[in-house]
Structures are given as structure tokens and as C-alpha cells.
Design a protein around this motif. Structure first.
Motif, PDB file in Angstrom:
ATOM      1  N   ASN A 269       2.123   7.984   1.779  1.00  0.00           N
ATOM      2  CA  ASN A 269       2.699   8.624   0.222  1.00  0.00           C
ATOM      3  C   ASN A 269       3.810   7.698  -0.259  1.00  0.00           C
ATOM      4  OD1 ASN A 269       1.935  10.067  -1.923  1.00  0.00           O
ATOM      5  ND2 ASN A 269       3.802  11.280  -1.633  1.00  0.00           N
TER       6      ASN A 269
ATOM      7  N   SER B 123       2.967   3.978  -0.646  1.00  0.00           N
ATOM      8  CA  SER B 123       2.073   3.701  -1.931  1.00  0.00           C
ATOM      9  C   SER B 123       3.062   3.696  -3.097  1.00  0.00           C
ATOM     10  CB  SER B 123       1.091   4.547  -1.822  1.00  0.00           C
ATOM     11  OG  SER B 123       1.585   6.060  -2.139  1.00  0.00           O
ATOM     12  N   SER B 124       4.133   4.371  -3.182  1.00  0.00           N
ATOM     13  CA  SER B 124       4.804   4.260  -4.463  1.00  0.00           C
ATOM     14  C   SER B 124       6.229   3.788  -4.372  1.00  0.00           C
ATOM     15  CB  SER B 124       4.987   5.918  -4.857  1.00  0.00           C
ATOM     16  OG  SER B 124       5.849   6.432  -3.724  1.00  0.00           O
ATOM     17  N   SER B 125       6.289   2.927  -3.220  1.00  0.00           N
ATOM     18  CA  SER B 125       7.665   2.094  -3.022  1.00  0.00           C
ATOM     19  C   SER B 125       7.507   0.913  -4.214  1.00  0.00           C
ATOM     20  CB  SER B 125       7.693   1.463  -1.619  1.00  0.00           C
ATOM     21  OG  SER B 125       8.428   0.426  -1.424  1.00  0.00           O
ATOM     22  N   PRO B 126       8.768   1.018  -4.863  1.00  0.00           N
ATOM     23  CA  PRO B 126       8.705   0.005  -6.051  1.00  0.00           C
ATOM     24  C   PRO B 126       8.450  -1.657  -5.223  1.00  0.00           C
ATOM     25  CG  PRO B 126      10.639   1.336  -6.179  1.00  0.00           C
ATOM     26  CD  PRO B 126       9.755   1.825  -4.789  1.00  0.00           C
TER      27      PRO B 126
ATOM     28  N   VAL C   7       4.701  -1.928  -4.647  1.00  0.00           N
ATOM     29  CA  VAL C   7       3.908  -1.904  -5.705  1.00  0.00           C
ATOM     30  C   VAL C   7       4.149  -3.467  -6.493  1.00  0.00           C
ATOM     31  CG1 VAL C   7       3.919  -0.972  -7.980  1.00  0.00           C
ATOM     32  CG2 VAL C   7       4.054   0.572  -6.111  1.00  0.00           C
TER      33      VAL C   7
ATOM     34  N   ASN D 210      -7.105  10.638  -6.814  1.00  0.00           N
ATOM     35  CA  ASN D 210      -5.554  10.208  -7.099  1.00  0.00           C
ATOM     36  C   ASN D 210      -4.666  10.946  -6.095  1.00  0.00           C
ATOM     37  OD1 ASN D 210      -4.016   8.479  -8.639  1.00  0.00           O
ATOM     38  ND2 ASN D 210      -3.222  10.216  -9.844  1.00  0.00           N
TER      39      ASN D 210
ATOM     40  N   THR E 181      -3.394  11.537  -2.259  1.00  0.00           N
ATOM     41  CA  THR E 181      -3.191  11.194  -0.655  1.00  0.00           C
ATOM     42  C   THR E 181      -4.108  12.030   0.402  1.00  0.00           C
ATOM     43  OG1 THR E 181      -1.035  10.469  -0.968  1.00  0.00           O
ATOM     44  CG2 THR E 181      -1.631  10.595   1.364  1.00  0.00           C
TER      45      THR E 181
ATOM     46  N   ILE F 154      -2.394   3.391  -4.993  1.00  0.00           N
ATOM     47  CA  ILE F 154      -1.185   2.670  -5.482  1.00  0.00           C
ATOM     48  C   ILE F 154      -1.036   2.889  -6.849  1.00  0.00           C
ATOM     49  CG2 ILE F 154       0.030   0.766  -5.254  1.00  0.00           C
ATOM     50  CD1 ILE F 154      -1.729  -0.113  -2.881  1.00  0.00           C
ATOM     51  N   ASN F 155       0.195   3.319  -7.448  1.00  0.00           N
ATOM     52  CA  ASN F 155       0.252   3.513  -8.661  1.00  0.00           C
ATOM     53  C   ASN F 155       0.933   2.252  -9.267  1.00  0.00           C
ATOM     54  OD1 ASN F 155       1.013   4.140 -11.276  1.00  0.00           O
ATOM     55  ND2 ASN F 155       2.663   5.444 -10.768  1.00  0.00           N
TER      56      ASN F 155
END
Length: 230
Positions: free
Chosen positions: A67, A70-73, A76, A145, A147, A169-170
């Protein structure tokens, strides 16, 4: 001179005394057994609860890993760069190296990047084969949408047992959807933690098998490992 007690009366008295001793011993034994049984049950319940809590913690840590990434800048941004420049070799190499670092740093068997059509884009271990197991999990993560964690499974070409975690992934304004999948080997952490308790007492194993949720899935997974070792 007092009359002599008949032999049969004396025999009955002795028999009654023996019966009283036996009954007293049986009552004492049963009372002691109940106390010991209660203490053992309490101890086993404590061990089972501890192991079940460890399973829940292990699950939460695995889900948190995928999680967070998947949102790590940085991650991404790397995926966005690849989508916008799919033929840029430098971008491809940077994305592959990022997946490899994730796999090595978090000690996962492999990390996969999957697109919205459930196509394998990159794999940290260089694997290009398509597995319906993790592709279906990726689709589930993309559709919900959220995890998600899969089930224990065996790889087709080995006796190894794994479990996958997937997260969408956002990608911000990019319309395409991608998912990241972490593949874990539960034998290294999950099974080794429960192994000690199971080798101490089969009663603990039985109690865990009667459990619910994650503990139940844990024992099922360990059973597969033991089956593979035989």
C-alpha cells in the motif's frame, strides 16, 4: 468372653474400607485432573491467541508494504514517466531497477507491475510468464480500488508456496490504471513463527485448525508446506 466376629462380616468391612479408599482416590484424581486440564487449556489458549495475533500482524505488515509503495511519489512518478514514454530505454531501466530494489529491500520473492488489461509489464525477477493467479488479483485490486491479499498457492513448476498482495497505483490525471503486486514467501517469516508452537504440542495445532480467519489460512498454508516436504 466376647463373641467372635464372623468371617464374612469381617470381609465385608475390609471390602467397604477398600471401596472408600478407591472412591476417595478417584475423586481426588478427577479433581486434580480438572485443575491441571484447566491450567493447560488456559496456557494453550494463550499460545494460540499469541500466534493468531502474529498472523494478523504479519498480514497487516505485508498489506502496508504494498500500500505504501503504490502511493510512493517516487514510484508513481516513475510509472507515469514510463506510461508517457514507453519507448524510452532510460525510463524502462529506471522502472526495472526500482522494482528490483523494492524486492530486495523488503525481501519479497518478486514485485510485478501490471496494466489495466492484466498484462504483465515488468517483473523484478525478469519473469515474463503470465500467471492467472496474480493477474486476477491485480484485476481485483483495480476494480475495487483497494489493496488486497490473495490465497496461498503453489507455483506450477515448483513445490514452493507463495502469497501475493496487490494494490492499485494512483497515477493522478493519467487515465490508465496500473497495479503493483508483491509476492511473499510465507515460509521465511510466517511459517517459521508458528512452527515452534506446533512442534511443542499437537494440541496447539488442533486448536489453530479450529480457529477462524487468518489463523485458519495460516495452518492450511503450513499443511501445504509439510505435504511438500513428504
Amino acid at each position: 468372653m466376647p463373641a467372635k466376629m464372623p468371617g464374612w462380616i469381617f470381609g465385608i468391612v475390609i471390602l467397604l474400607l477398600v471401596l472408600c479408599i478407591l472412591i476417595s482416590g478417584l475423586v481426588y484424581y478427577r479433581a486434580g485432573s480438572q485443575v491441571i486440564l484447566g491450567e493447560m487449556t488456559s496456557e494453550l489458549n494463550s499460545v494460540v491467541q499469541l500466534k493468531a495475533d502474529q498472523v494478523v500482524q504479519w498480514r497487516e505488515e505485508r498489506l502496508n508494504d504494498v500500500n505504501v509503495q503504490s502511493s510512493s511519489p517516487i514510484f508513481v512518478y516513475t510509472v507515469q514517466s514510463f506510461i508517457q514514454n514507453p519507448n524510452d530505454q532510460a525510463v524502462k531501466r529506471r522502472l526495472e531497477e526500482h522494482l528490483q530494489l523494492l524486492s530486495q529491500h523488503y525481501d519479497y520473492r518478486a514485485v510485478y507491475l501490471v496494466d489495466q488489461d492484466a498484462n504483465l509489464v515488468f517483473a523484478s525477477n525478469g519473469d515474463q510468464s503470465v500467471s492467472t493467479i496474480y493477474l486476477q488479483l491485480a484485476q481485483q485490486a483495480l476494480q475495487s480500488n483497494e489493496t488486497v491479499m490473495g490465497r496461498f498457492f503453489r507455483e506450477a513448476d515448483s513445490e514452493a508456496i507463495f502469497i501475493d498482495m496487490a494494490a492499485p497505483i494512483n497515477l493522478g490525471e493519467i487515465s490508465e490504471n496500473y497495479a503493483i503486486i508483491f509476492r511473499s514467501d510465507p515460509r521465511e517469516y510466517l511459517f517459521s513463527g508458528i512452527e515452534k508452537a506446533l512442534t511443542v504440542s499437537e494440541t496447539i495445532a488442533t486448536a489453530l485448525l479450529r480457529g477462524e480467519g487468518d489463523a485458519d489460512r495460516l495452518v492450511f498454508g503450513r499443511a501445504l508446506v509439510m505435504e511438500g516436504d513428504t
